[in-house]
Design an enzyme around this catalytic site. Structure first.
Site, short mmCIF file in Angstrom:
data_model
loop_
_atom_site.label_atom_id
_atom_site.label_comp_id
_atom_site.label_asym_id
_atom_site.label_seq_id
_atom_site.Cartn_x
_atom_site.Cartn_y
_atom_site.Cartn_z
CG ASP A 159 -2.28 0.68 0.90
OD1 ASP A 159 -2.24 1.87 0.59
OD2 ASP A 159 -3.35 0.04 0.97
CG HIS A 178 -0.63 1.65 -3.34
ND1 HIS A 178 -1.88 1.30 -2.87
CD2 HIS A 178 -0.19 0.56 -4.03
CE1 HIS A 178 -2.18 0.06 -3.26
NE2 HIS A 178 -1.16 -0.40 -3.96
#
Length: 517
Positions: A333, A356
């Site tokens: 993430d 991310h």
């Protein structure tokens, strides 16, 4: 200069073995897929784990390739058709034997749960009962061992925190030692103005099966401790794999987990230092800083597999005066996520990827009011990430994001190098159109270079009702992968500002307004 040969050795640590196996297997299958697609080849890869679990990649299918292998005529220059036939028969026999073993194990597991008992004789039932009792006693012994080690940590912390002598009392985890510790909270305030926790060995979390009835949403929690120095050259392993496979992101079966525990959590701590540690395999977020002031995070390494769900590296919320320096983060993430009520943050020399990106948000969910300001990211590197410099908000929110700077950023194969997304929606049911939005202003992007994995270098998707203002881009040199795709593009919605310096991306979508900083 010839390349140095590296001796390969068996990985003894079970958790490290599982992570390495998963990553290498994924890479192997990816290469097999590339070979199949790029070269129009028929490819079959079979992999058996140490636990005899079979995984495979096949194109077109296992049966077709095995049949082709069996019947293929190699020609007079290589008369080894008999060997090939024997080999394929051996392979088929091995696969059948493995399938039988797995089926028998699956049946035994179901019977241990009290299922499929109707056809068992009295002798088989007695044997199953003994097996169940032996397993129960071994499990209880393991639970007691785990409990005793956790109690030892709690006692060591109590002594350290209550110490009133001169200097900085230290809780020490020795090198070359591994401690399996249950969810634990280390609470202050402590008597000394500075407290050291020095990790030279390894601390390992229990998996889901040994988490027990404890519903703790955090594994290692540090609360109300001023002057805490959390450091060392050791490892903190969250044993996250057993949580990931039960995540609702992977499985929507009844009982799946919509959230999992945080690995390390610092709350209400002032003058906090976290340095030099390796934090890995987080159940969900790796390191959370909540309601803290004057935080220094330096030279830490955070790693979780790219496929692990919601494993943010560092998450900041309601915290002020935070510095994150010279660290490496690889996650499933955001490498760093910055939440509501956070201000005065400096991020410098961070390597992010996979992951991310470094994100502000998400903010404004459920019409919430959010405030984030004075965030400075510099001299950082993004490698194989989905995003680079990202700001994300939900529709319908209120408040502001302002005085943000991303400067001297290198990118390698990043899908969204620069992105403002005010239409963020992380739900299965979609999100309706809202009129209000978190206001984004005074954002600077300076000296970006590298490659985009998409056609886009800059995406400024601002609210249609609340414009982004004072957006300034300078020296943006981002090309595509591969270069043959041409120049990168920009897309904007209701964004106002200025673009200057060297730009290899057409920024005409940005409404020109002279910005002042």
């Amino acid at each position: 200069m010839p390349r140095r040969k590296v001796a390969l050795e068996k990985i003894e640590n079970r958790a490290s073995m599982q992570v390495t196996f998963s990553k290498r297997k994924k890479g192997l299958f990816k290469k097999a897929q590339e070979l199949s697609i790029m070269c129009d080849a028929h490819v079959l890869v079979l992999v058996f784990s140490a636990a005899s679990k079979l995984s495979h990649y096949a194109n077109p299918s296992v049966s077709e390739i095995l049949e082709r292998y069996k019947t293929h005529q190699l020609g007079p220059e290589n008369p080894s058709i008999d060997l090939s036939t024997k080999e394929i028969e051996r392979l088929r026999k091995e696969v059948d034997e493995r399938d039988l073993i797995l089926s028998e194990r699956d049946l035994t597991i179901r019977q241990l749960k009290g299922e499929n008992l109707d056809n068992l004789s009295i002798e088989q039932l007695i044997a199953l009962s003994e097996l169940t009792l032996n397993g129960f006693y071994r499990q209880k012994a393991k639970e007691m061992e785990l409990y005793e080690k956790t109690i030892a940590f709690v006692k060591a912390w109590a002594e350290t925190c209550s110490s009133s002598g001169t200097g900085s009392p230290t809780m020490y985890v020795p090198a070359y030692k591994t401690f399996l510790v249950k969810p634990t909270t280390f609470s202050g305030p402590c008597h000394a103005s500075n407290i050291n926790v020095q990790i030279e060995g390894s601390i390992v979390a229990p998996g889901v099966s040994n988490w027990g009835n404890n519903d703790a949403d955090t594994w290692l929690s540090f609360y109300r401790i001023d002057g805490l120095v959390f450091t060392g050259s050791g490892y903190i392993d969250g044993s996250g794999s057993s949580w990931w496979e039960r995540s609702c992101k992977f499985s929507h079966k009844e009982g799946c987990y919509s959230s999992s525990p945080t690995e390390t959590h610092f709350s209400n701590c002032h003058n906090l230092t976290v340095s030099n540690l390796s934090i890995m395999n987080s159940q969900q977020m790796s390191l959370v800083v909540l309601r803290c002031e004057n935080v220094y995070i330096n030279q830490i390494k955070i790693t979780s597999p790219e496929y692990s769900p919601n494993t943010d590296g560092i998450h900041l919320a309601a915290s002020q005066n935070v510095r994150i320096i010279d660290s490496s983060i690889s996650t499933g993430d955001d490498c760093i996520s910055i939440g509501d009520e956070t201000s005065n943050v400096v991020i410098d020399g961070v390597t992010c990827g996979p992951g991310h990106g470094i994100s502000i948000g998400s903010l404004g969910k459920d019409q919430a009011t959010a405030t984030v300001e004075n965030i400075y990211v510099s001299n950082s590197h993004f490698i194989n990430t989905t995003n680079g410099a990202r700001i994300k908000t939900w529709q319908g929110g209120k408040g502001y994001v302002r005085s943000i700077s991303y400067e001297n950023i290198s990118l390698s194969n990043v899908s969204n190098p620069v992105i403002i997304d005010q239409y963020y929606c992380n739900t299965d049911n979609g999100c309706g159109t809202q009129k209000s939005a978190v206001q984004i202003s005074n954002v600077k992007y300076n000296n970006f270079w590298g490659t985009s994995a998409s056609n886009y270098a800059v995406t400024l998707n601002c609210s249609k009702t609340v414009a982004c203002t004072d957006i300034h881009l300078t020296n943006i040199n981002i090309t595509t992968v591969p270069l043959s795709k041409g120049n990168t593009e920009a897309v904007c919605i209701n964004a106002y500002g200025q673009a200057d310096g060297y730009l290899n991306t057409d920024m005409s979508c940005l409404h020109y307004v002279e910005t002042k900083f």
